[in-house]
Design a protein around this motif. Structure first.
Motif, short mmCIF file in Angstrom:
data_model
loop_
_atom_site.label_atom_id
_atom_site.label_comp_id
_atom_site.label_asym_id
_atom_site.label_seq_id
_atom_site.Cartn_x
_atom_site.Cartn_y
_atom_site.Cartn_z
N ASP A 268 0.81 -1.22 0.00
CA ASP A 268 0.00 0.00 0.00
C ASP A 268 0.84 1.27 0.00
O ASP A 268 0.34 2.35 -0.34
N ASP A 269 2.11 1.17 0.39
CA ASP A 269 3.00 2.33 0.43
C ASP A 269 3.98 2.37 -0.74
O ASP A 269 4.81 3.27 -0.82
N ASP B 80 5.00 5.46 -2.93
CA ASP B 80 5.73 6.54 -2.26
C ASP B 80 7.24 6.44 -2.48
O ASP B 80 7.96 7.42 -2.24
#
Length: 248
Positions: free
Chosen positions: A118-119, A122
């Motif tokens: 989910d990250d 980034d």
């Protein structure tokens, strides 16, 4: 924003696309055909690791008569394999089958270790296009490709642009296309990857540290054909530009 790295009047420059021309980092505006294009790598964050996926599209695995892998099939590349837009790649004498591979390439933006899916976005600086040529003659095993298949000097054109992550809304829905001498020979979409970009960043960073500038080449769909000396090959990905290369 579209970033490039070029050589102009014997000096290396960073550049940006500006109304169809190149704005050099010294403020000069020059024509795109007035420069020598280099792989769009940062001077400050060159790739320590170049990871390349094999058989990451089910249709390409089928094309090669292989079962799609159940976990990423990956190999390492050296930086000397990279080449620039509008440059030349040599077809060794006597080979029977040399083909392109149009690939979405992820450029890591910051150190990534044990990243959650989910990250994952980034940790991405941006995206570019790779054409990861392969020579079937040298292939001993798709799961352990001979170094001559994927690590030959100048056999992996990259570019023309490094496009900022923020400018690509969904990298998992980009159309890919390859033309040889103007004829479309390959088309596909990144949505058809077996292992998508967030999965790959989570997977690799679970056991190794990715550094700024590292590259992940994410594989190619089906439609590869033999390329001969003199062929002009253009690998294009929606939003990222068209990477041109000529076979010598």
């Amino acid at each position: 924003m579209k970033h490039a790295r070029v050589q102009f009047e014997g000096v290396m420059h960073g550049a940006q696309e500006r109304d169809g021309q190149l704005l050099l980092d010294d403020g000069r505006l020059v024509a795109q055909d007035a420069v020598t294009w280099l792989p769009p790598l940062s001077k400050l964050a060159r790739p320590r690791t170049i990871l390349a996926l094999g058989l990451n599209y089910a249709d390409h695995a089928k094309e090669l008569a292989f079962k799609p892998p159940e976990e990423p099939l990956v190999f390492l590349k050296g930086e000397n394999a990279l080449n620039g837009h509008r440059q030349f790649t040599k077809r060794p004498a006597g080979v029977q089958f040399m083909h392109y591979e149009c690939e979405l390439t992820v450029v890591i933006g910051k150190m990534a270790k044990k990243v959650r899916r989910d990250d994952a976005y980034d940790f991405i600086a941006g995206y570019t296009v790779a054409n990861d040529y392969a020579i079937r003659d040298y292939l001993e095993n798709w799961y352990r490709p001979n170094l001559r298949v994927k690590n030959r000097d100048g056999a992996t054109p990259l570019g023309p642009w490094l496009v900022d992550r923020a400018d690509i809304g969904n990298p998992m829905g980009l159309a890919l296309q390859t033309t040889v001498n103007g004829q479309v020979t390959q088309s596909g979409n990144t949505k058809d990857m077996i292992f998508d970009v967030p999965f790959l960043i989570e997977y690799f960073s679970s056991f190794m540290t990715l550094q700024p500038g590292d590259l992940i080449l994410t594989g190619t769909p089906d439609g590869v054909v033999d390329c001969k000396a003199g062929d002009v090959v253009v690998t294009e990905i929606e939003g990222l530009g068209a990477l041109m290369n000529t076979i010598q």
